[in-house]
Design a protein around this motif. Structure first.
Motif, PDB file in Angstrom:
ATOM      1  N   ILE A 185       0.840  -1.208   0.000  1.00 58.32           N
ATOM      2  CA  ILE A 185       0.000   0.000   0.000  1.00 58.32           C
ATOM      3  C   ILE A 185       0.870   1.250   0.000  1.00 58.32           C
ATOM      4  O   ILE A 185       0.609   2.215  -0.736  1.00 58.32           O
ATOM      5  CB  ILE A 185      -0.954  -0.019   1.213  1.00 58.32           C
ATOM      6  CG1 ILE A 185      -2.010  -1.115   1.046  1.00 58.32           C
ATOM      7  CG2 ILE A 185      -1.635   1.335   1.382  1.00 58.32           C
ATOM      8  CD1 ILE A 185      -2.792  -1.410   2.311  1.00 58.32           C
ATOM      9  N   GLN A 186       1.921   1.246   0.817  1.00 50.02           N
ATOM     10  CA  GLN A 186       2.812   2.405   0.856  1.00 50.02           C
ATOM     11  C   GLN A 186       3.523   2.574  -0.492  1.00 50.02           C
ATOM     12  O   GLN A 186       3.668   3.699  -1.000  1.00 50.02           O
ATOM     13  CB  GLN A 186       3.840   2.254   1.981  1.00 50.02           C
ATOM     14  CG  GLN A 186       3.261   1.952   3.354  1.00 50.02           C
ATOM     15  CD  GLN A 186       2.082   2.830   3.708  1.00 50.02           C
ATOM     16  OE1 GLN A 186       2.145   4.053   3.669  1.00 50.02           O
ATOM     17  NE2 GLN A 186       0.966   2.202   4.065  1.00 50.02           N
ATOM     18  N   TRP A 187       3.986   1.487  -1.068  1.00 49.28           N
ATOM     19  CA  TRP A 187       4.638   1.540  -2.379  1.00 49.28           C
ATOM     20  C   TRP A 187       3.669   2.041  -3.436  1.00 49.28           C
ATOM     21  O   TRP A 187       4.020   2.884  -4.286  1.00 49.28           O
ATOM     22  CB  TRP A 187       5.160   0.146  -2.747  1.00 49.28           C
ATOM     23  CG  TRP A 187       5.820   0.100  -4.105  1.00 49.28           C
ATOM     24  CD1 TRP A 187       7.138   0.320  -4.374  1.00 49.28           C
ATOM     25  CD2 TRP A 187       5.190  -0.160  -5.362  1.00 49.28           C
ATOM     26  NE1 TRP A 187       7.369   0.204  -5.724  1.00 49.28           N
ATOM     27  CE2 TRP A 187       6.183  -0.085  -6.362  1.00 49.28           C
ATOM     28  CE3 TRP A 187       3.885  -0.458  -5.743  1.00 49.28           C
ATOM     29  CZ2 TRP A 187       5.912  -0.289  -7.712  1.00 49.28           C
ATOM     30  CZ3 TRP A 187       3.600  -0.654  -7.094  1.00 49.28           C
ATOM     31  CH2 TRP A 187       4.613  -0.572  -8.062  1.00 49.28           C
ATOM     32  N   LYS A 188       2.436   1.558  -3.405  1.00 49.33           N
ATOM     33  CA  LYS A 188       1.428   1.948  -4.398  1.00 49.33           C
ATOM     34  C   LYS A 188       1.122   3.443  -4.312  1.00 49.33           C
ATOM     35  O   LYS A 188       1.013   4.131  -5.329  1.00 49.33           O
ATOM     36  CB  LYS A 188       0.145   1.134  -4.196  1.00 49.33           C
ATOM     37  CG  LYS A 188      -0.967   1.410  -5.201  1.00 49.33           C
ATOM     38  CD  LYS A 188      -2.168   0.512  -4.927  1.00 49.33           C
ATOM     39  CE  LYS A 188      -3.240   0.656  -5.992  1.00 49.33           C
ATOM     40  NZ  LYS A 188      -3.876   1.976  -5.972  1.00 49.33           N
ATOM     41  N   ASN A 219      -0.922   4.174  -9.568  1.00 48.02           N
ATOM     42  CA  ASN A 219      -2.272   4.687  -9.316  1.00 48.02           C
ATOM     43  C   ASN A 219      -3.392   3.718  -9.665  1.00 48.02           C
ATOM     44  O   ASN A 219      -4.572   4.092  -9.560  1.00 48.02           O
ATOM     45  CB  ASN A 219      -2.477   5.988 -10.108  1.00 48.02           C
ATOM     46  CG  ASN A 219      -1.558   7.096  -9.652  1.00 48.02           C
ATOM     47  OD1 ASN A 219      -1.288   7.231  -8.465  1.00 48.02           O
ATOM     48  ND2 ASN A 219      -1.061   7.881 -10.602  1.00 48.02           N
ATOM     49  N   HIS A 220      -3.062   2.507 -10.099  1.00 54.90           N
ATOM     50  CA  HIS A 220      -4.094   1.610 -10.609  1.00 54.90           C
ATOM     51  C   HIS A 220      -4.307   0.398  -9.689  1.00 54.90           C
ATOM     52  O   HIS A 220      -3.588   0.204  -8.715  1.00 54.90           O
ATOM     53  CB  HIS A 220      -3.720   1.157 -12.026  1.00 54.90           C
ATOM     54  CG  HIS A 220      -3.423   2.290 -12.955  1.00 54.90           C
ATOM     55  ND1 HIS A 220      -4.365   3.219 -13.325  1.00 54.90           N
ATOM     56  CD2 HIS A 220      -2.262   2.661 -13.571  1.00 54.90           C
ATOM     57  CE1 HIS A 220      -3.827   4.109 -14.149  1.00 54.90           C
ATOM     58  NE2 HIS A 220      -2.544   3.796 -14.299  1.00 54.90           N
ATOM     59  N   LEU A 249      -8.216  -3.252   0.258  1.00 50.57           N
ATOM     60  CA  LEU A 249      -9.408  -2.964  -0.532  1.00 50.57           C
ATOM     61  C   LEU A 249      -9.665  -1.469  -0.633  1.00 50.57           C
ATOM     62  O   LEU A 249     -10.120  -0.977  -1.676  1.00 50.57           O
ATOM     63  CB  LEU A 249     -10.616  -3.673   0.083  1.00 50.57           C
ATOM     64  CG  LEU A 249     -10.675  -5.190  -0.121  1.00 50.57           C
ATOM     65  CD1 LEU A 249     -11.740  -5.811   0.764  1.00 50.57           C
ATOM     66  CD2 LEU A 249     -10.937  -5.524  -1.579  1.00 50.57           C
ATOM     67  N   ARG A 250      -9.395  -0.750   0.446  1.00 52.44           N
ATOM     68  CA  ARG A 250      -9.598   0.700   0.400  1.00 52.44           C
ATOM     69  C   ARG A 250      -8.639   1.377  -0.571  1.00 52.44           C
ATOM     70  O   ARG A 250      -8.853   2.519  -0.971  1.00 52.44           O
ATOM     71  CB  ARG A 250      -9.428   1.297   1.799  1.00 52.44           C
ATOM     72  CG  ARG A 250     -10.530   0.896   2.749  1.00 52.44           C
ATOM     73  CD  ARG A 250     -10.459   1.672   4.059  1.00 52.44           C
ATOM     74  NE  ARG A 250     -11.445   1.125   4.962  1.00 52.44           N
ATOM     75  CZ  ARG A 250     -11.215   0.189   5.867  1.00 52.44           C
ATOM     76  NH1 ARG A 250      -9.988  -0.263   6.024  1.00 52.44           N
ATOM     77  NH2 ARG A 250     -12.173  -0.285   6.631  1.00 52.44           N
ATOM     78  N   ASN A 251      -7.579   0.688  -0.922  1.00 54.19           N
ATOM     79  CA  ASN A 251      -6.588   1.233  -1.852  1.00 54.19           C
ATOM     80  C   ASN A 251      -6.564   0.468  -3.177  1.00 54.19           C
ATOM     81  O   ASN A 251      -5.569   0.501  -3.896  1.00 54.19           O
ATOM     82  CB  ASN A 251      -5.208   1.210  -1.190  1.00 54.19           C
ATOM     83  CG  ASN A 251      -5.085   2.229  -0.077  1.00 54.19           C
ATOM     84  OD1 ASN A 251      -4.791   3.387  -0.315  1.00 54.19           O
ATOM     85  ND2 ASN A 251      -5.344   1.796   1.153  1.00 54.19           N
ATOM     86  N   ASN A 252      -7.668  -0.210  -3.502  1.00 58.40           N
ATOM     87  CA  ASN A 252      -7.798  -0.987  -4.740  1.00 58.40           C
ATOM     88  C   ASN A 252      -6.683  -2.029  -4.884  1.00 58.40           C
ATOM     89  O   ASN A 252      -6.084  -2.193  -5.950  1.00 58.40           O
ATOM     90  CB  ASN A 252      -7.859  -0.066  -5.962  1.00 58.40           C
ATOM     91  CG  ASN A 252      -9.246   0.521  -6.155  1.00 58.40           C
ATOM     92  OD1 ASN A 252     -10.252  -0.088  -5.771  1.00 58.40           O
ATOM     93  ND2 ASN A 252      -9.322   1.705  -6.738  1.00 58.40           N
ATOM     94  N   VAL A 253      -6.422  -2.720  -3.788  1.00 56.77           N
ATOM     95  CA  VAL A 253      -5.546  -3.883  -3.774  1.00 56.77           C
ATOM     96  C   VAL A 253      -6.421  -5.070  -3.402  1.00 56.77           C
ATOM     97  O   VAL A 253      -7.000  -5.105  -2.316  1.00 56.77           O
ATOM     98  CB  VAL A 253      -4.402  -3.710  -2.750  1.00 56.77           C
ATOM     99  CG1 VAL A 253      -3.617  -5.004  -2.602  1.00 56.77           C
ATOM    100  CG2 VAL A 253      -3.484  -2.568  -3.172  1.00 56.77           C
ATOM    101  N   SER A 275     -10.764   4.893  -1.521  1.00 54.22           N
ATOM    102  CA  SER A 275     -10.421   6.248  -1.079  1.00 54.22           C
ATOM    103  C   SER A 275      -9.107   6.299  -0.330  1.00 54.22           C
ATOM    104  O   SER A 275      -8.403   7.301  -0.343  1.00 54.22           O
ATOM    105  CB  SER A 275     -11.524   6.800  -0.176  1.00 54.22           C
ATOM    106  OG  SER A 275     -11.514   6.135   1.080  1.00 54.22           O
ATOM    107  N   GLY A 276      -8.774   5.216   0.368  1.00 55.85           N
ATOM    108  CA  GLY A 276      -7.550   5.192   1.169  1.00 55.85           C
ATOM    109  C   GLY A 276      -7.589   6.109   2.362  1.00 55.85           C
ATOM    110  O   GLY A 276      -6.563   6.392   2.962  1.00 55.85           O
ATOM    111  N   ASN A 277      -8.787   6.585   2.751  1.00 59.00           N
ATOM    112  CA  ASN A 277      -8.897   7.550   3.855  1.00 59.00           C
ATOM    113  C   ASN A 277      -9.868   7.055   4.911  1.00 59.00           C
ATOM    114  O   ASN A 277     -10.985   7.569   5.038  1.00 59.00           O
ATOM    115  CB  ASN A 277      -9.362   8.909   3.315  1.00 59.00           C
ATOM    116  CG  ASN A 277      -8.357   9.523   2.368  1.00 59.00           C
ATOM    117  OD1 ASN A 277      -7.184   9.625   2.698  1.00 59.00           O
ATOM    118  ND2 ASN A 277      -8.812   9.921   1.193  1.00 59.00           N
ATOM    119  N   PRO A 278      -9.494   6.050   5.686  1.00 58.02           N
ATOM    120  CA  PRO A 278     -10.400   5.514   6.692  1.00 58.02           C
ATOM    121  C   PRO A 278     -10.470   6.387   7.936  1.00 58.02           C
ATOM    122  O   PRO A 278      -9.595   7.209   8.189  1.00 58.02           O
ATOM    123  CB  PRO A 278      -9.789   4.147   7.015  1.00 58.02           C
ATOM    124  CG  PRO A 278      -8.327   4.362   6.774  1.00 58.02           C
ATOM    125  CD  PRO A 278      -8.223   5.331   5.632  1.00 58.02           C
TER     126      PRO A 278
END
Length: 718
Positions: free
Chosen positions: A295-298, A303-304, A329-333, A535-538
């Protein structure tokens, strides 16, 4: 009132959180019971929970590991290692005071996650951590392993001369019909590592991260280390087992090069994480910590959407994994996991977690392989018997392996193939494409617990994606790309309390609430993170859990607390919805909340411990979960209960407020002081003797003075 999220439930009648499970047990199959093995003992029993209040359907749930002895921990876990979650304000000296060494740490979404070590006394360490101020959860580090290969003793004749999987699924037809799209997606494999010098992998591997010392490949890295990327070093192989190289080959081995085999999608950048040692097993810190690192690397580099292959598993769930999968999942992983090779109908993890795409195995005869695990959580199946792929031990050799470990990367490769045309597909859209374009096998007419929605068909799936892209059409989705947030509360006598640690089970049902099928399970936790998928913003919140990738339909959620069943209203998820309203599972139990909180006279140093005795004089609870605490107690016996508010240390004395009710005070601080109580409040701290406690009223605010002697109080449960 300072909150740390670790609210403990002291149950006066000795009841625990029913059904949380013990190590090595598995949920029952539909209409059956489950055989459980007590950790480290070999003894078995029979368990099964039936929702008798609403249906005869089995009440399934995540099967968390519950240690019962030191010997059991030695047999079942990475002994000596623990994982804990705290707020970022947590005082790490509390770990040191308990003899725990911090050997790993990262921060994600406002919380710290720790890997802790102690040579011995782990049962006591766990008990201490669970009552330590600020610890949201603490659990043993579990060991997960590759879903081991099956002995190839029934050869499939087509597999001996050709890579049958690409013909059976029409992958070759897809390549020749559609080629690849204009994008080169990133795909991840968490496994035993990779031989990135292999002739069919070289050039396709952009990162080879390892959580293990590169000189030994079995010893964990030093404390606080992120995994090391070995690409660009003199080392060209992180895989001393072979499993990871084999799964990677199924995903991205270069095709059309006149060498060896072809992966499903070789137009991709593969990122390898060595989360498992060369022995084929690894701790949950490295396995699910790979998702944190990704997630940090992404966020910094890509961006995908990223699919993650996990051809591994264990029989027990853990809260660390749930947190990391939700964060992904919040970061499309999205995680794609193997169902397991038990041949039984049971849950294995991560395949059974909400939001994971679970894959079973078929053979060259287009039938389910005997070893492939079944269950309601299965999504699709793919070839997984006698699969030819890259070998780790020679740069130009190949090996045949069998298992759901081989089926999962085939689907991961297919998802990667889809992303070459549409790199921003959501997990919900990906799951829909996979399940809507399968071939039904073995006479199935729809979903089955053995083969899911069918065996994947690469040509049909890619054809559907390409058609939507060419038509500039938004991809259809049979799932809602939004989280369902479920909160667990208790309401009694007008008071409302948030409950944590409650197993929650989601069912599809009709409008009257009659259960049609089990959907999934989770557990309401302190410090859970709510937020829009992608969103990545929980946002941190206590007493909530989440369900992902739901289909449109009608649902009901049920929770189990101390043997009592709580339920939510029946609700409908509409097709095309972009969000799902929050849901509440409500209980009506005799839970009493002894709450201390700052008042106008507090200085901020106050820190207390709450001790409670039942009418018989037996101590039933000691609570120290924050600076000023809340003791939530299930009290089913009538009579007078006594409790003491004592200081944590002699230097943590001072003023505070006290409120006892079936709910909560409703604010973080209270007005008034001990010398001048607030309007309507009374003065506390009238007794420092247990035999003659100060009698207090429910729903009454008291302004108190905490001294080194502590104060004693009593209240009546009718």
């Amino acid at each position: 009132m300072p909150r740390y999220g670790n609210i403990l439930f002291a149950l006066a009648v000795g009841l625990g959180l029913a059904g949380l499970g013990c190590g090595k047990s598995s949920p029952a199959a539909p209409g059956a019971t489950a055989t459980t093995t007590t950790p480290g003992t070999g003894t078995t029993g029979t368990t099964g929970t039936t929702d008798t209040a609403a249906s005869t359907a089995p009440l399934l749930q995540y099967d968390f590991y519950t240690p019962v002895s030191e010997e059991g921990l030695k047999a079942d876990t990475n002994y000596g290692y623990l994982i804990a979650k705290t707020p970022t304000t947590f005082k790490e000296g509390l770990f040191t005071a308990q003899g725990l060494e911090i050997v790993g740490k990262f921060t994600l979404d406002g919380y710290n996650y720790y890997r802790l070590h102690k040579e011995a006394g782990i049962m006591n360490a766990l008990a201490d951590l669970k009552t330590t101020r600020g610890v949201i959860f603490a659990e043993p580090e579990l060991m997960e392993k590759t879903t081991a290969g099956i002995v190839y003793d029934h050869p499939d004749p087509r597999a001996l001369s050709e890579e049958y999987s690409i013909f059976l699924t029409h992958a070759k037809d897809a390549w020749t019909t559609f080629g690849f799209g204009p994008n080169k997606p990133t795909v991840v494999d968490v496994d035993t590592g990779i031989n990135y010098a292999h002739e069919d992998l070289t050039g396709n591997v952009t990162h080879a991260f390892s959580w293990y010392n590169p000189t030994t490949t079995t010893t964990a890295l030093a404390a606080y280390s992120d995994p090391v990327d070995l690409i660009g070093t003199t080392q060209t192989n992180t895989d001393g087992n072979g499993h990871g190289t084999h799964t990677a080959g199924t995903i991205v081995a270069t095709g059309n090069n006149g060498k060896g085999v072809a992966g499903v999608c070789w137009q991709a950048n593969l990122v390898s994480y060595k989360g498992l040692s060369d022995a084929g097993s690894g701790g949950t810190w490295a396995i699910y910590g790979s998702l944190y690192h990704l997630i940090q690397w992404k966020k910094a580099n890509y961006n995908h959407t990223i699919p993650v292959n996990m051809s591994l598993g264990g029989t027990s769930a853990n809260q660390f994994a749930i947190d990391m999968i939700e964060a992904g999942l919040r970061n499309n992983v999205v995680v794609i996991a193997s169902m397991g090779n038990t041949g039984q109908n049971m849950a294995q993890y991560p395949a059974a977690y909400s939001g994971v795409i679970a894959v079973g195995a078929t053979n060259g005869a287009d039938k389910k392989v005997h070893f492939s695990t079944s269950g309601r959580h299965i999504s699709v199946c793919a070839p997984g018997y006698n699969i030819l792929s890259c070998d780790a031990f020679d740069d130009g050799s190949y090996a045949s392996e069998s298992g759901t470990s081989q089926a999962a990367p085939f689907v991961t490769g297919l998802v990667t193939y889809m992303l070459t045309f549409a790199p921003d597909l959501t997990p919900a859209q990906i799951k829909t494409y996979l399940e809507s374009n399968t071939d039904l096998i073995e006479g199935a007419t729809g979903f089955t617990e053995t083969t899911g929605w069918g065996r994947v068909n690469v040509l049909k799936t890619i054809g559907a994606v390409v058609a939507d892209v060419n038509a500039s059409k938004a991809p259809a989705s049979n799932y809602i790309n939004a989280e369902l947030k479920v909160k667990t509360v208790n309401t009694l006598n007008g008071g409302t309390l948030t409950l944590t640690g409650v197993p929650v089970h989601l069912y599809s049902c009709d409008a009257a609430g009659k259960i049609a099928n089990y959907v999934g399970s989770s557990i309401s936790m302190a410090g859970s993170l709510a937020g829009t998928l992608g969103s990545g913003n929980p946002v941190p919140e206590d007493g909530v859990c989440f369900f992902n990738l739901l289909k449109p339909g009608t649902y009901v959620a049920k929770g189990l607390f101390s043997g009592a069943l709580g339920t939510s209203p029946v609700f409908t998820v509409a097709a095309g919805a972009t969000s799902i309203p929050d849901l509440t599972v409500t209980f009506a139990l005799p839970i009493y909340n002894i709450q201390t909180l700052p008042d106008a006279g507090s200085t901020g140093v106050e820190d207390d411990i709450i001790t409670v005795w039942n009418p018989a004089g037996t101590k039933i609870a000691t609570v120290d979960s924050g600076n000023l605490d809340s003791a939530q107690l299930l009290l089913t016996t009538s009579g007078t209960y006594t409790f003491k508010i004592g200081p944590y240390t002699t230097s943590t004395i001072g003023e505070h407020a006290l409120y006892v009710s079936n709910g909560s005070y409703g604010a973080d601080t209270a007005p008034g002081t001990y010398a001048a109580p607030a309007t309507g409040a009374l003065a506390g701290s009238q007794s420092q003797v247990q035999a003659t406690p100060q009698a207090i009223n429910l729903n009454q605010l008291y302004n108190c003075l905490l001294t080194t002697a502590g104060n004693y109080y009593s209240f009546i449960v009718p």
